[in-house]
Structure formats: C-alpha cells, structure tokens
Design a protein around this motif. Sequence first.
Motif, PDB file in Angstrom:
ATOM      1  N   UNK A   1      -3.814   5.166  11.770  1.00 52.90           N
ATOM      2  CA  UNK A   1      -2.408   4.842  12.003  1.00 52.90           C
ATOM      3  C   UNK A   1      -1.885   4.022  10.832  1.00 52.90           C
ATOM      4  N   UNK A   2      -0.637   4.210  10.530  1.00 49.56           N
ATOM      5  CA  UNK A   2      -0.041   3.669   9.312  1.00 49.56           C
ATOM      6  C   UNK A   2      -0.249   2.164   9.157  1.00 49.56           C
ATOM      7  N   UNK A   3      -0.648   1.775   7.969  1.00 48.60           N
ATOM      8  CA  UNK A   3      -0.622   0.385   7.529  1.00 48.60           C
ATOM      9  C   UNK A   3       0.380   0.291   6.383  1.00 48.60           C
ATOM     10  N   UNK A   4       1.296  -0.635   6.467  1.00 49.11           N
ATOM     11  CA  UNK A   4       2.267  -0.833   5.385  1.00 49.11           C
ATOM     12  C   UNK A   4       1.707  -1.874   4.426  1.00 49.11           C
ATOM     13  N   UNK A   5       1.435  -1.441   3.188  1.00 52.32           N
ATOM     14  CA  UNK A   5       0.920  -2.351   2.173  1.00 52.32           C
ATOM     15  C   UNK A   5       2.081  -2.920   1.360  1.00 52.32           C
ATOM     16  N   UNK A   6       1.862  -4.075   0.787  1.00 54.27           N
ATOM     17  CA  UNK A   6       2.923  -4.744   0.036  1.00 54.27           C
ATOM     18  C   UNK A   6       3.451  -3.865  -1.097  1.00 54.27           C
ATOM     19  N   UNK A   7       2.544  -3.151  -1.776  1.00 51.94           N
ATOM     20  CA  UNK A   7       2.964  -2.357  -2.923  1.00 51.94           C
ATOM     21  C   UNK A   7       3.755  -1.111  -2.514  1.00 51.94           C
ATOM     22  N   UNK A   8       3.643  -0.690  -1.235  1.00 54.67           N
ATOM     23  CA  UNK A   8       4.358   0.502  -0.794  1.00 54.67           C
ATOM     24  C   UNK A   8       5.556   0.180   0.089  1.00 54.67           C
ATOM     25  N   UNK A   9       5.730  -1.072   0.435  1.00 50.15           N
ATOM     26  CA  UNK A   9       6.768  -1.437   1.392  1.00 50.15           C
ATOM     27  C   UNK A   9       8.154  -1.026   0.910  1.00 50.15           C
TER      28      UNK A   9
ATOM     29  N   UNK B   1      -0.523  12.422  -8.375  1.00 45.80           N
ATOM     30  CA  UNK B   1       0.806  13.009  -8.537  1.00 45.80           C
ATOM     31  C   UNK B   1       1.426  13.495  -7.229  1.00 45.80           C
ATOM     32  N   UNK B   2       0.773  13.267  -6.108  1.00 43.28           N
ATOM     33  CA  UNK B   2       1.332  13.753  -4.845  1.00 43.28           C
ATOM     34  C   UNK B   2       2.607  13.010  -4.445  1.00 43.28           C
ATOM     35  N   UNK B   3       2.733  11.748  -4.839  1.00 44.31           N
ATOM     36  CA  UNK B   3       3.966  11.006  -4.595  1.00 44.31           C
ATOM     37  C   UNK B   3       4.230  10.667  -3.143  1.00 44.31           C
ATOM     38  N   UNK B   4       3.187  10.451  -2.348  1.00 46.04           N
ATOM     39  CA  UNK B   4       3.365  10.116  -0.938  1.00 46.04           C
ATOM     40  C   UNK B   4       3.910   8.695  -0.816  1.00 46.04           C
ATOM     41  N   UNK B   5       4.962   8.506  -0.044  1.00 42.87           N
ATOM     42  CA  UNK B   5       5.634   7.213  -0.048  1.00 42.87           C
ATOM     43  C   UNK B   5       4.836   6.135   0.668  1.00 42.87           C
ATOM     44  N   UNK B   6       3.839   6.512   1.452  1.00 43.18           N
ATOM     45  CA  UNK B   6       3.021   5.538   2.170  1.00 43.18           C
ATOM     46  C   UNK B   6       1.768   5.138   1.398  1.00 43.18           C
TER      47      UNK B   6
END
Length: 308
Positions: A153-161, A253-258
């Motif tokens: 389940x999703x974890x929001x990391x600081x670098x992706x927030x 290069x997939x560019x997934x926002x999470x």
Amino acid sequence: MILSVSRRTDIPAFYTEWLFNRLKDEYVLVRNPYNFRQVSKVFLSPEVVDCIVFWTKDPSKMLDKLNLLGDYKYYFLITLNPYDNRIEKNVPPKGQVINSFIKLSKSIGANRTIWRYDPILLTDEIDLDYHRKRFEEIASLLEGYTERCVISFLDIYQKTQRNASGITAPDDKQTQELAKILSEIASPRGIKIQTCCEKIDLSALGIEHGSCIDKNLIEEITGEKLDIPKDKNQRDNCGCAASIDIGAYDSCRHGCIYCYANAGQNAVDINIKKHNPNSPLLIGDIEPEDIIIEKEAKSYKVNQLSFL
C-alpha cells in the motif's frame, strides 16, 4: 550472493545491453548512493551469484536474451498496476506488459514469474471498486502464468510528495476491505497474495507477509540449501533476504509519480545522458577521485565458494 537487478531502477527495461556486458565481464561497479566517491567492485561469476532477482515494469527486452543468462539462476518480479499514464507516465500499455509477462512465464515457469500489484493507491477516480474491476481483469489474464501476487500500500516519501498531488494511501479500513477483495479474486485462480513491507496483519484473509527476495523460492530454484541472512538495509517490515543491488537512483525512465527512486525528471535526464553501456558503472564512468573497494563475493550455499 543474491543479485538485485534492481530496486533502484528498471534495468531489464532500459539497460539490458549494459547488464549483459557486465555479466560477460563477470564484474560490476556500483556507486554508494550516499557517498559518491565510494565505489564497490562486485564479482558476478555464476559460481558466487546464487540467484539474480529481476525487478521490472516491462520484461519485453529480456525475452530474446534469456539464453545469455547461461548458468545463472534467476526469477522476475513484474510490477503490473491498473494505472494509466497520468500516474505511470512512460510505462507501456498494460496489454503489452501482460503479453510479455505470459511469454516470460511460458519460458521460465509460473513460479519464477511473480506479479507485483504495488503500490495500491487511491484518487478521486481510483476507488475500491476500480481496484476490484482492474485487479480481476489482470488476474484473469495471468491465471496459470503466475503463482504469487505481491501487494503493498502506498507510502508517500518526502522526495515524491510534490509529484503525488491528488493520490492518497488507503486507511486501515480501506486496506482491510481491499485485501479481502483481492484475496477473493486471486485465490480461486491459484494466485497466492503476500504483502511487501507491511506491518498490518492480514492473515485472517489468507494473506501472509512475504519476501520479494525470498530465501525459500531461491532454494527451490537453485536446488541448494542456502544460509542467507535477512537484509538489514531494508525497512523494518521487510522480510527480504540479503542482496547486493547493482542499480542507481535517478535513472528510471518510467516516470511514475509515486516512485521513491527518482528525485525528479531533471535528475533522470542528466543521468541518462551519462549512461555508457560499456562502462562498468550504470551511470557515468570512473573518475580519478573515486575509491574502488572490492566487495567480498561469496555463495550462500552451505558448501560456499568465496572470492577474495
């Protein structure tokens, strides 16, 4: 030694030429992501590499190269999510990935072709019913071609927030509901669900804590008894066996926002330009100030072979 290829980037999708050059030369250089000048030299002889674990969202470029793996033992973790290119910007169409998944499974076996449904996230459009429908669609197509589905389940990391606006992680109630839905879909199709790095206990739903780098599976694949320690470098709830990762952050290069592995598209673009398929490093080349340390390479077989 277990080789992780790779948690940090998608080597099978984007860097196959480099990978097979490294296996041919039987060594690779890996920069310490937290100490730029420290470089590890890792020996890659089949005698010391007990198993390679491939992580990818697109295995298509590996399909005609499996014969080049020679004496190496290996399996694949293939992430196949229900999201479109607003979330997974450059991942190929899902039908294409599913076709590659099936072709790979036919070549190496369902036990060595593991489905990752990860991370599970929610948006205004992606709710529990959305996951129910999409998971069932994918599971019905993969029936008979995989034995395991790893979920997290999703974890929001600081670098992706900053990139993850509009997406949220399921709360505890939603997590339980989603787990029940997925289990009820997967079980009759012969697909066992396991969690990755999750503290929550879902055993009442038939879902156990899993290991992506799985000692038991590696022993099954290799036919060897292995003395592999737990990986101390992963998160507390990770059950993975110890491995050496040969990837580099900020290069997928997939560019997934999470994604936790990329700081931003600008960093990825810079690193892609530095990639040289003939370099022992995935990104760039050795520089005069670098300090190269030969990393002990040993098999985890009970009667192990060690270099150095």
